[in-house]
Design a protein around this motif. Structure first.
Motif, short mmCIF file in Angstrom:
data_model
loop_
_atom_site.label_atom_id
_atom_site.label_comp_id
_atom_site.label_asym_id
_atom_site.label_seq_id
_atom_site.Cartn_x
_atom_site.Cartn_y
_atom_site.Cartn_z
N LEU A 97 0.82 -1.22 0.17
CA LEU A 97 0.28 -0.18 0.12
C LEU A 97 0.95 1.36 0.02
N THR A 98 0.23 2.39 -0.58
CA THR A 98 0.80 3.55 -0.56
C THR A 98 -0.24 4.61 0.01
N GLY A 99 0.25 5.53 0.74
CA GLY A 99 -0.84 6.43 1.56
C GLY A 99 -0.01 7.58 2.25
N ASP A 100 -0.92 8.47 2.37
CA ASP A 100 -0.45 9.54 3.20
C ASP A 100 -0.14 9.31 4.69
N VAL A 101 0.70 10.00 5.15
CA VAL A 101 1.22 9.65 6.76
C VAL A 101 0.55 10.92 7.56
N VAL A 102 -0.17 10.31 8.58
CA VAL A 102 -0.62 11.30 9.38
C VAL A 102 -0.14 11.22 10.95
N ASP A 103 0.44 12.32 11.63
CA ASP A 103 0.95 11.97 12.82
C ASP A 103 -0.11 11.95 13.78
N MET A 104 -0.07 10.81 14.56
CA MET A 104 -1.14 10.80 15.72
C MET A 104 -0.81 10.92 17.01
N GLY A 105 0.55 11.30 17.13
CA GLY A 105 1.15 11.52 18.55
C GLY A 105 1.43 9.95 19.18
N ASN A 106 0.87 10.07 20.50
CA ASN A 106 0.99 9.00 21.17
C ASN A 106 0.01 7.69 20.67
N GLY A 107 -0.85 8.12 19.87
CA GLY A 107 -1.66 7.23 19.24
C GLY A 107 -2.85 6.51 20.40
N LEU A 108 -3.18 7.58 21.12
CA LEU A 108 -4.15 7.37 22.24
C LEU A 108 -5.52 7.97 21.74
N GLU A 109 -6.63 7.32 22.61
CA GLU A 109 -8.01 7.83 22.12
C GLU A 109 -7.93 9.37 22.11
N ALA A 110 -7.24 9.91 22.82
CA ALA A 110 -7.38 11.67 22.94
C ALA A 110 -6.83 12.07 21.66
N ASP A 111 -5.77 11.53 21.23
CA ASP A 111 -5.18 11.96 19.94
C ASP A 111 -6.21 11.97 18.75
N TYR A 112 -6.83 10.61 18.60
CA TYR A 112 -7.90 10.57 17.42
C TYR A 112 -9.11 11.52 17.86
N ALA A 113 -9.35 11.80 19.02
CA ALA A 113 -10.62 12.67 19.37
C ALA A 113 -10.29 14.05 18.90
N ALA A 114 -8.94 14.23 19.04
CA ALA A 114 -8.49 15.79 18.46
C ALA A 114 -8.39 15.82 17.33
N LYS A 115 -8.26 14.86 16.48
CA LYS A 115 -8.20 14.70 15.04
C LYS A 115 -9.13 13.97 14.44
N PRO A 116 -10.49 14.09 14.58
CA PRO A 116 -11.55 13.39 14.00
C PRO A 116 -11.26 12.92 12.54
N ASN A 117 -11.39 11.68 12.12
CA ASN A 117 -11.41 10.98 10.80
C ASN A 117 -10.10 11.47 10.10
N ALA A 118 -9.20 12.05 10.80
CA ALA A 118 -7.63 12.36 10.01
C ALA A 118 -6.89 11.38 9.63
N VAL A 119 -7.30 10.09 10.08
CA VAL A 119 -6.30 8.92 9.58
C VAL A 119 -7.08 7.95 8.70
N LYS A 120 -8.14 8.25 8.52
CA LYS A 120 -9.22 7.53 7.65
C LYS A 120 -8.72 6.99 6.31
N GLY A 121 -8.44 5.88 5.99
CA GLY A 121 -7.71 5.73 4.87
C GLY A 121 -6.14 6.11 4.57
N LYS A 122 -5.85 6.29 5.64
CA LYS A 122 -4.10 6.84 5.54
C LYS A 122 -3.25 5.95 6.42
N ILE A 123 -2.23 6.15 6.70
CA ILE A 123 -1.30 5.56 7.56
C ILE A 123 -0.79 6.53 8.73
N ALA A 124 -1.15 5.86 9.85
CA ALA A 124 -0.91 6.37 11.15
C ALA A 124 0.49 6.37 11.59
N LEU A 125 1.07 7.35 12.17
CA LEU A 125 2.62 7.55 12.53
C LEU A 125 2.29 7.81 14.20
#
Length: 323
Positions: free
Chosen positions: A128-156
């Motif tokens: 796969l090839t995709g955009d990388v999104v910095d999700m910090g610590n990768g905790l629930e709070a990080d995803y809540a702060a960036k809703p849908n930011a990582v959908k279809g992308k690669i989480a860092l």
């Protein structure tokens, strides 16, 4: 120096334990003192582990090295005077690494290779090839702060807790961080190790021990922070190509039995997992633990200790499904 400090701390702990137990049953004190003296003076745990690490290497479940480790443990118990030593064979689903290429850059035409390793239970095949999104610590709070930011992308994601995180932030196991990425729609995850020097992590990214639907890879701390810095200056693309193996393997637990003198049908089981991941010798996880158990067995035989209940010293395989 490490061993001296280790034994010094152990001696303090044993001394405290002996004093505590002697208060309740003074008759046991001489026995425990003999055990303590024998282990402090003649322990074979470190030397046996060193020999195994050099002659075998990693101890991956079901591998040729794993078979050598089984035989090493079997013969070691025998050399300590155990007449009742047996193999306990089993068959189970297992996972092993195949090939991996991780590349990243400003776009798909400017990709550079990054040293990486597949995390256990990643898919058998992924490209796969995709955009990388910095999700910090990768905790629930990080995803809540960036809703849908990582959908279809690669989480860092950082393996631990990043410097500067809110006080009291608690981390999760890498498998839980992977599960969060999957639940938030990521199609891949890159986990940054916390250890400096380009060290890579080898464990599982699966909560259940079953294959996960997205590729999960680990990269070194330095490379990870370089990617985070690049993301601050613009978009970043990553390409992950991997193959892995998943299927039935055969392995054997090793059990040495010391029959009880008066209550032989009542058993005490003392064990450690003999296996280790494939990218290192496993001297710490769980080499020193399992070889300490084997040295405990040696001590019982050397001192001719015959407890009332049967004791089984078990070298098992914890990574049948992965840890």
């Amino acid at each position: 120096m490490f061993q001296k400090k280790y034994f010094a701390l152990g001696a303090l702990a044993v001394s405290f334990s002996l004093q505590t137990m002697a208060q309740g049953n003074p008759g046991w004190l001489p026995v425990f003192q003999k055990i303590n003296t024998e282990v402090q003076t003649n322990s074979k745990a470190y030397s046996s582990l060193k020999t195994a690490s050099k002659s075998i290497g990693h101890r991956m479940t079901g591998s040729a090295n794993g078979k050598k480790a089984e035989e090493f443990a079997f013969n070691l118990f025998k050399s300590y005077g155990f007449s009742d030593v047996k193999y306990q064979p089993f068959e189970v689903e297992s996972w092993s690494r195949g090939t991996l290429t991780l590349q990243a850059g400003k776009d798909a035409k400017q990709l550079q290779n990054i040293k990486s390793v597949s995390l256990a239970h990643s898919p058998v095949k992924a490209s796969l090839t995709g955009d990388v999104v910095d999700m910090g610590n990768g905790l629930e709070a990080d995803y809540a702060a960036k809703p849908n930011a990582v959908k279809g992308k690669i989480a860092l994601v950082y393996l631990g807790v990043l410097p500067g995180s809110p006080e009291g932030t608690r981390s999760l196991h890498r498998s839980e961080k992977t599960a969060l990425a999957i639940n938030n729609g990521a199609k891949g995850i890159i986990i940054i190790n916390t250890v400096p020097g380009g060290t890579l992590l080898t464990g599982t990214a699966s909560v259940t021990g079953k294959l996960i639907p997205i590729p999960a890879v680990c990269i070194g701390r330095e490379d990870g922070f370089k990617l985070k810095e690049q993301l601050q200056n613009g978009p970043l693309t990553a390409k992950i190509d991997m193959t892995n193996n998943s299927g039935k393997i055969k392995a054997r637990n090793v059990i040495a039995t010391l029959k009880g003198s008066s209550l032989p049908n009542e058993k005490i089981v003392i064990g450690g997992h003999l296996d280790s991941w494939d990218l290192a010798s496993g001297a710490i996880d769980n080499g020193i633990g399992s070889f300490s158990v084997m040295d405990m067995a040696r001590t019982f035989q050397t001192l001719k200790l015959r407890p009332k209940r049967t004791i089984e010293f078990v070298m098992s395989w914890a990574k049948k499904k992965g840890c």
